[in-house]
Design a protein around this motif. Structure first.
Motif, short mmCIF file in Angstrom:
data_model
loop_
_atom_site.label_atom_id
_atom_site.label_comp_id
_atom_site.label_asym_id
_atom_site.label_seq_id
_atom_site.Cartn_x
_atom_site.Cartn_y
_atom_site.Cartn_z
N ILE A 163 0.85 -1.21 0.00
CA ILE A 163 0.00 0.00 0.00
C ILE A 163 0.88 1.25 0.00
O ILE A 163 0.60 2.22 -0.73
CB ILE A 163 -0.98 -0.02 1.20
CG1 ILE A 163 -2.00 -1.13 1.00
CG2 ILE A 163 -1.66 1.33 1.38
CD1 ILE A 163 -2.89 -1.38 2.20
N TYR A 164 1.94 1.24 0.79
CA TYR A 164 2.87 2.37 0.80
C TYR A 164 3.47 2.59 -0.59
O TYR A 164 3.62 3.72 -1.05
CB TYR A 164 3.99 2.17 1.82
CG TYR A 164 3.55 2.29 3.25
CD1 TYR A 164 2.50 3.12 3.63
CD2 TYR A 164 4.20 1.57 4.24
CE1 TYR A 164 2.11 3.23 4.95
CE2 TYR A 164 3.82 1.68 5.56
CZ TYR A 164 2.78 2.52 5.91
OH TYR A 164 2.40 2.63 7.22
N LEU A 165 3.82 1.51 -1.27
CA LEU A 165 4.36 1.61 -2.62
C LEU A 165 3.33 2.23 -3.56
O LEU A 165 3.64 3.13 -4.34
CB LEU A 165 4.80 0.25 -3.14
CG LEU A 165 5.25 0.23 -4.60
CD1 LEU A 165 6.48 1.09 -4.81
CD2 LEU A 165 5.49 -1.18 -5.07
N ALA A 166 2.09 1.76 -3.47
CA ALA A 166 1.03 2.28 -4.33
C ALA A 166 0.81 3.78 -4.07
O ALA A 166 0.64 4.57 -5.01
CB ALA A 166 -0.27 1.51 -4.11
N LEU A 167 0.84 4.19 -2.81
CA LEU A 167 0.69 5.60 -2.47
C LEU A 167 1.86 6.43 -3.00
O LEU A 167 1.68 7.56 -3.46
CB LEU A 167 0.53 5.78 -0.96
CG LEU A 167 -0.78 5.29 -0.37
CD1 LEU A 167 -0.75 5.37 1.16
CD2 LEU A 167 -1.96 6.07 -0.94
N SER A 168 3.06 5.86 -2.95
CA SER A 168 4.24 6.55 -3.49
C SER A 168 4.12 6.75 -4.99
O SER A 168 4.42 7.84 -5.51
CB SER A 168 5.51 5.76 -3.18
OG SER A 168 5.70 5.61 -1.81
N VAL A 169 3.68 5.73 -5.68
CA VAL A 169 3.50 5.83 -7.14
C VAL A 169 2.42 6.86 -7.45
O VAL A 169 2.57 7.68 -8.37
CB VAL A 169 3.17 4.45 -7.75
CG1 VAL A 169 2.76 4.59 -9.20
CG2 VAL A 169 4.36 3.51 -7.61
N ALA A 171 1.61 9.46 -5.61
CA ALA A 171 2.18 10.79 -5.33
C ALA A 171 3.09 11.24 -6.47
O ALA A 171 3.06 12.41 -6.87
CB ALA A 171 2.94 10.77 -4.00
N LEU A 172 3.90 10.33 -7.00
CA LEU A 172 4.76 10.68 -8.14
C LEU A 172 3.93 11.05 -9.37
O LEU A 172 4.23 12.02 -10.07
CB LEU A 172 5.71 9.53 -8.48
CG LEU A 172 6.90 9.35 -7.56
CD1 LEU A 172 7.66 8.08 -7.92
CD2 LEU A 172 7.81 10.55 -7.63
N ALA A 173 2.89 10.29 -9.62
CA ALA A 173 2.01 10.58 -10.77
C ALA A 173 1.35 11.94 -10.59
O ALA A 173 1.26 12.72 -11.55
CB ALA A 173 0.97 9.48 -10.92
N ALA A 174 0.91 12.25 -9.39
CA ALA A 174 0.30 13.55 -9.12
C ALA A 174 1.31 14.68 -9.32
O ALA A 174 0.99 15.73 -9.90
CB ALA A 174 -0.28 13.59 -7.71
N ALA A 175 2.54 14.47 -8.87
CA ALA A 175 3.58 15.49 -9.05
C ALA A 175 3.86 15.72 -10.52
O ALA A 175 3.99 16.87 -10.96
CB ALA A 175 4.85 15.07 -8.32
N LEU A 176 3.94 14.66 -11.30
CA LEU A 176 4.17 14.81 -12.74
C LEU A 176 3.01 15.54 -13.41
O LEU A 176 3.21 16.39 -14.28
CB LEU A 176 4.37 13.45 -13.40
CG LEU A 176 5.72 12.79 -13.14
CD1 LEU A 176 5.74 11.39 -13.75
CD2 LEU A 176 6.84 13.63 -13.72
#
Length: 186
Positions: A163-169, A171-176
């Motif tokens: 779940i932490y990995l999914a949230l990190s991905v 967050a990266l997608a949102a930043a992009l």
């Protein structure tokens, strides 16, 4: 509204005294100090391009050895991380290249060939803020590539880690996405 204060035009050289002209010439020529940053940046970029290319050639040699010569070393665990590392090295080389040429253009002289080819070329920067912005985009991409490399090696012990990995991905997608909104006009 207040009127902007206009600056007086520069004095012609013949109206300056000798000391003033010498001091201003020395001050103007001090811009060449940035070459102490430009030349090493370009050399560092060259070295990183060479290292990344050699790393890719090693990967190609390992793959050829494995599939054509029946090599004993299994390449499957190292193939993707090795390529990701090479891409990361290339991105850092690009950062150094953009930095070196951008600083040169801002402080020393315009690069005529770059301006003739395309005004929106990454080396054509009009301000330090624009240079920082271009470098930041490439650095963020390098961080994302590094994140991807780390993700490839992750072995999950608990579902919470996934779940932490999914949230990190996410967050990266949102930043992009947010970065792309800021640069829509470019």
């Amino acid at each position: 509204m207040s009127n902007p204060v206009s600056t007086p035009p520069p004095k012609p050289p013949e109206s300056q005294n000798d000391w003033e002209r010498r001091i201003e010439t020395a001050l103007w020529n001090s811009r060449f100090l940035v070459m102490l940053a430009v030349v090493p940046s370009l050399l560092g970029s060259l070295m990183l391009f060479i290292v990344g290319t050699v790393d890719i050639f090693k990967v190609v040699a390992d793959v050829m050895s494995y599939y054509l010569l029946g090599g004993a070393q299994d390449i499957h665990d190292s193939l993707v991380p090795d390529i990701i590392i090479a891409v990361d090295i290339y991105l850092i080389a690009i950062v150094l290249l953009i930095f070196g040429l951008g600083v040169y253009r801002l402080f020393v002289s315009r690069i005529d060939q770059a301006e003739e080819s395309n005004l929106r070329h990454p080396f054509n920067v009009a301000s330090l803020d624009q240079l920082k912005d271009k470098i930041a985009r490439v650095v963020i991409l390098a961080v994302i590539i590094e994140f991807f490399r780390a993700v490839v090696d992750i072995r999950f012990a608990t579902p919470l880690e996934a779940i932490y990995l999914a949230l990190s991905v996410l967050a990266l997608a949102a930043a992009l996405y947010l970065m792309s909104l800021g640069h829509k006009g470019e």
